[in-house]
Design a protein around this motif. Structure first.
Motif, PDB file in Angstrom:
ATOM      1  N   ASN A  78      45.886  46.241  34.087  1.00 51.11           N
ATOM      2  CA  ASN A  78      47.055  46.097  33.078  1.00 51.11           C
ATOM      3  C   ASN A  78      47.398  47.359  32.635  1.00 51.11           C
ATOM      4  OD1 ASN A  78      49.171  44.386  32.390  1.00 51.11           O
ATOM      5  ND2 ASN A  78      48.152  44.033  30.537  1.00 51.11           N
ATOM      6  N   GLY A  79      46.665  48.517  33.135  1.00 52.76           N
ATOM      7  CA  GLY A  79      46.783  49.783  32.450  1.00 52.76           C
ATOM      8  C   GLY A  79      47.151  50.690  33.676  1.00 52.76           C
ATOM      9  N   LEU A  93      47.735  42.420  39.225  1.00 53.70           N
ATOM     10  CA  LEU A  93      48.433  43.310  38.529  1.00 53.70           C
ATOM     11  C   LEU A  93      49.272  42.772  37.423  1.00 53.70           C
ATOM     12  CD1 LEU A  93      49.922  45.410  41.539  1.00 53.70           C
ATOM     13  CD2 LEU A  93      47.792  45.894  39.988  1.00 53.70           C
ATOM     14  N   GLY A  94      48.805  43.083  36.019  1.00 53.52           N
ATOM     15  CA  GLY A  94      49.656  42.461  35.003  1.00 53.52           C
ATOM     16  C   GLY A  94      51.041  43.331  34.818  1.00 53.52           C
ATOM     17  N   PRO A  95      51.740  42.650  33.721  1.00 49.91           N
ATOM     18  CA  PRO A  95      53.106  43.056  33.601  1.00 49.91           C
ATOM     19  C   PRO A  95      53.284  44.794  33.212  1.00 49.91           C
ATOM     20  CG  PRO A  95      52.598  41.696  31.761  1.00 49.91           C
ATOM     21  CD  PRO A  95      51.470  41.606  32.996  1.00 49.91           C
ATOM     22  N   GLU A  96      52.167  45.348  32.485  1.00 50.27           N
ATOM     23  CA  GLU A  96      52.087  46.599  32.284  1.00 50.27           C
ATOM     24  C   GLU A  96      51.207  47.563  33.130  1.00 50.27           C
ATOM     25  OE1 GLU A  96      51.208  47.292  28.038  1.00 50.27           O
ATOM     26  OE2 GLU A  96      51.353  45.244  27.704  1.00 50.27           O
ATOM     27  N   ALA A  97      50.876  46.965  34.390  1.00 52.69           N
ATOM     28  CA  ALA A  97      50.103  48.007  35.194  1.00 52.69           C
ATOM     29  C   ALA A  97      50.925  49.047  35.992  1.00 52.69           C
ATOM     30  CB  ALA A  97      49.566  46.830  36.407  1.00 52.69           C
ATOM     31  N   MET A 110      50.985  39.876  41.229  1.00 50.73           N
ATOM     32  CA  MET A 110      51.671  40.952  40.808  1.00 50.73           C
ATOM     33  C   MET A 110      52.793  40.181  39.859  1.00 50.73           C
ATOM     34  SD  MET A 110      53.460  44.062  42.788  1.00 50.73           S
ATOM     35  CE  MET A 110      54.042  45.582  41.946  1.00 50.73           C
ATOM     36  N   ALA A 111      52.560  40.613  38.623  1.00 53.08           N
ATOM     37  CA  ALA A 111      53.405  40.121  37.447  1.00 53.08           C
ATOM     38  C   ALA A 111      55.040  40.953  37.553  1.00 53.08           C
ATOM     39  CB  ALA A 111      52.763  40.171  36.007  1.00 53.08           C
ATOM     40  N   ALA A 112      55.738  40.432  37.099  1.00 54.92           N
ATOM     41  CA  ALA A 112      57.103  41.136  37.003  1.00 54.92           C
ATOM     42  C   ALA A 112      56.776  42.167  35.927  1.00 54.92           C
ATOM     43  CB  ALA A 112      58.036  40.081  36.336  1.00 54.92           C
ATOM     44  N   GLY A 113      57.301  43.595  36.339  1.00 53.19           N
ATOM     45  CA  GLY A 113      57.044  44.648  35.384  1.00 53.19           C
ATOM     46  C   GLY A 113      56.130  45.639  35.837  1.00 53.19           C
ATOM     47  N   ALA A 114      54.985  45.112  36.667  1.00 49.88           N
ATOM     48  CA  ALA A 114      53.850  45.878  37.238  1.00 49.88           C
ATOM     49  C   ALA A 114      54.894  46.903  38.255  1.00 49.88           C
ATOM     50  CB  ALA A 114      52.923  45.106  38.035  1.00 49.88           C
TER      51      ALA A 114
END
Length: 154
Positions: A78-79, A93-97, A110-114
């Motif tokens: 997420n980083g 993969l989180g949204p901030e990945a 894979m979250a939206a935003g990654a």
């Protein structure tokens, strides 16, 4: 309860416990070999390598940063990661990945935003490799690292 960052910036954990914490003020240079849970809120300049055959999870928190390769059965990001990622079982993969490198995975979420700048490379999981070898099929080869590909002619 011991908290690792606030709940809004913390990466979701894929179960399991945290055995090793690299805190937000830490900059670690060099390779880390581990088993169990590695939770990274700080910065790692080097590789994180799970011990062979060990149950292991790497979690890179929203403020975590890695410049180097990650190798583990389960990896949660997420980083920021600059380097190749090798998740032998599951990659989340989180949204901030943010990843700049190739992702080698058996299963990916894979979250939206990654965001990924690199290739997605599907590999067989450890269980699938074992069953294909035991079934009399051709032995599967493990993916080579970037250094191995450059050092060995095709």
């Amino acid at each position: 309860m011991l908290g690792f960052g606030d709940s809004k910036t913390r990466a979701p954990r894929a179960g399991g416990s945290v055995d090793t914490l690299i805190g937000p003020q830490v900059v670690l240079r060099g390779d880390v070999q581990f088993a169990g849970g590695l939770y990274l809120e700080g910065q790692l300049i080097g590789r994180a390598l799970a011990e062979a055959g060990a149950e292991a999870t790497i979690t890179v928190a929203a403020r975590g940063r890695v410049e180097g390769e990650l190798h583990a059965p389960v990896i949660v990001i997420n980083g920021f990661v600059k380097g190749d990622v090798h998740a032998f079982e599951r990659l989340e993969l989180g949204p901030e990945a943010r990843v700049e490198g190739n992702l080698h995975y058996a299963v990916i979420e894979m979250a939206a935003g990654a965001a990924v700048t690199g290739q997605l490379v599907h590999v067989l999981s450890s269980a699938a490799l074992a069953s294909s070898n035991g079934a009399g099929g051709k032995p599967a080869t493990s993916p080579r690292t970037t250094a191995e590909r450059e050092a060995t002619p095709a």
